[in-house]
Write a protein that holds these residues in place. Sequence first.
Motif: not given
Length: 109
Positions: A6-23
Motif C-alpha cells: 500500500g501507499k503507507k508502506a511505501s512511505q514508511k520504507v522511503g522514510r526508513a531509507l532516508h533516515e539510514m542515508e542520514k545515519g
Amino acid sequence: MERKYGKKASQKVGRALHEMEKGELTSGNSGKKVTSRKQAIAIGLSEARAEGAKVPNKKSPTKKSATKKAATKKTATKKSATKKTASKKSTMTKAAAPKKKAAAKKSMK
C-alpha cells in the motif's frame, strides 16, 4: 493487477531509507546504526505492518528448511549414539587388558 504494498508502506520504507542515508536510523533493542539497505527496508515494512498498512505477511520457512532441521536432529542423535558405543568399547578394552596380562604372567611361571 492488484498491488502488493500500500501507499503507507511505501512511505514508511522511503522514510526508513532516508533516515539510514542520514545515519539516523537505529536498530531495535541494540540501538546500533543501520548501514544495510535491506535492513532499512525491513524496518520500514515492520513499522507499516504495525500500523496496519497493506503489506504481505512475513515468509514462513519452506519445507526444505524444515526437512533440514529434521535431518540435523537425526545426525545429532546418530553422533551421540556413536559416542556412547565408542565409550563402551574403550571401557571394555581397558577392563579386558589386565586379565590378559594376568594370564600372560601365569603362563610364564
